[in-house]
Design an enzyme around this catalytic site. Structure first.
Site, PDB file in Angstrom:
ATOM      1  CB  SER A 136      53.535  38.553   8.444  1.00 34.44           C
ATOM      2  OG  SER A 136      52.203  38.108   8.450  1.00 34.44           O
ATOM      3  CE1 TYR A 149      51.895  43.535  11.010  1.00 36.66           C
ATOM      4  CE2 TYR A 149      50.555  41.985   9.764  1.00 36.66           C
ATOM      5  CZ  TYR A 149      51.599  42.236  10.623  1.00 36.66           C
ATOM      6  OH  TYR A 149      52.374  41.193  11.076  1.00 36.66           O
TER       7      TYR A 149
END
Length: 279
Positions: A136, A149
Site C-alpha cells: 500500500s 494497519y
C-alpha cells in the site's frame, strides 16, 4: 530471469476487489490461474472464466499447505504467487483492541510470509518464479487512526526488500505493489472497525469523525481514487516483465503523497496531518 513464469499463478483473496480483478486479468492474458479465498463459493464467477479455485485461509497452516501441495502435485511448482489477501483494522493507537490487531497481522503479514515460504522451495529448484506482494502507499507514510494497519504494510515493505535480495540468485523476482486509494469496499471495513466506529464515547471523537469524513471523501473522489483493474494491470506487468521493478506505485495521487512524505520530511507531513485532520 524468464519473461514470465512457466507455472501457474496463485492469487490470494480473490472473492472481490483487487484479487478478483487480478485473477481475471491474468486469465484474460492466458495464464493458468488458481484463484483462492477463505470461502470458495465466492469464486464461482472466476471459475466460469476458467480459473481453478481453491479454499485458502492465510491464517491457517493446514489450509495454505494443502493448497500449495495441490498445485505442486499437478504442475510441479507455483510459477507466481500474488499475496493479496488483507484488510484494515482502524482506530487510534490507544483505543484499538490489540487482539484484533494481532488477527490483522496474522492475515496481512504472517500469512503472506508463510505462504511465501511454502512456494519458494519448488521455485528455487526450478530456477524461476515471481512473488508479487500487494502492499500500500500506506507502507511509506502514516495517517492518524490507521497506525496499526500502516504497521502491517510497513512490515510487508521490509519483508519484500529482504526477500528480493535473498532469492534473486535463484532466478526469482520479487515486486511490491503500492496502491493508493482503490475502490474495493476496503474503506467500509476500515470505518466499521470497533475503535474507528466508537466516536461518541471516545476522547478522540473529533479526530475519528474527521478521519471517517476524509476516508469517504477520498475513496469517493474519482480524481484521486481508481478501480481495482488499475492494480491488476500492474500485477500482470510485474509477473510478465523480464526485469520486474522492485516497486510499482499505483495512482498519481499515491505517487504525490509518497514524494511529499519522502522529500518534505516529518515536520511538513505533520503540518499536513494537522490541517487535514483538524488538529
Amino acid at each position: 530471469m524468464s519473461p514470465a513464469p512457466t507455472g501457474p499463478v496463485l492469487v490470494t483473496g480473490c472473492s472481490s476487489g483487487i484479487g478478483l480483478a487480478t485473477a481475471q486479468a491474468l486469465l484474460d492474458a492466458g495464464h493458468i490461474v488458481y484463484a483462492t479465498a477463505r470461502r470458495p463459493e465466492t469464486l464461482t464467477g472466476l471459475a466460469s472464466s476458467g480459473a481453478r479455485t481453491l479454499a485458502l485461509d492465510v491464517t491457517s497452516e493446514e489450509s495454505m499447505s494443502v493448497a500449495v501441495k495441490s498445485i505442486e502435485a499437478e504442475h510441479g511448482r507455483v510459477g507466481a504467487l500474488v499475496n493479496n489477501a488483507g484488510y484494515g483494522e482502524y482506530g487510534t493507537i490507544e483505543e484499538t483492541d490489540l487482539e484484533k490487531v494481532r488477527t490483522m497481522f496474522e492475515t496481512n503479514v504472517f500469512g503472506l510470509a508463510r505462504l511465501t515460504q511454502l512456494v519458494l522451495p519448488a521455485m528455487r529448484d526450478a530456477g524461476e518464479g515471481r512473488i508479487v506482494n500487494i502492499g500500500s502507499m500506506g507502507g511509506r507514510f502514516t495517517f492518524p487512526v490507521g497506525g496499526y494497519y500502516h504497521s502491517t504494510k510497513y512490515a510487508v515493505e521490509a519483508l519484500s526488500d529482504a526477500l528480493r535480495n535473498e532469492v534473486r540468485r535463484f532466478g526469482i523476482g520479487v515486486s511490491l505493489i503500492e496502491p493508493g486509494l482503490i475502490r474495493t469496499g476496503f474503506e467500509g471495513t476500515a470505518l466499521s472497525s470497533g475503535a474507528a466506529a466508537a466516536q461518541g464515547s471516545s476522547p478522540y471523537a473529533a479526530l475519528l469523525a474527521s478521519s471517517a469524513s476524509n476516508t469517504r471523501g477520498g475513496y469517493g473522489n474519482r480524481m484521486i481514487s481508481a478501480g481495482p483493474e488499475s492494480v491488476a494491470k500492474v500485477v500482470r506487468r510485474a509477473i510478465e516483465s523480464g526485469h520486474p521493478k522492485p516497486r510499482y506505485v499505483v495512482t498519481p495521487a499515491a505517487r504525490a503523497l509518497i514524494a511529499t512524505r519522502t522529500l518534505g520530511g516529518a515536520r511538513l507531513w505533520d503540518l499536513m496531518m494537522r490541517a487535514q485532520f483538524n488538529g
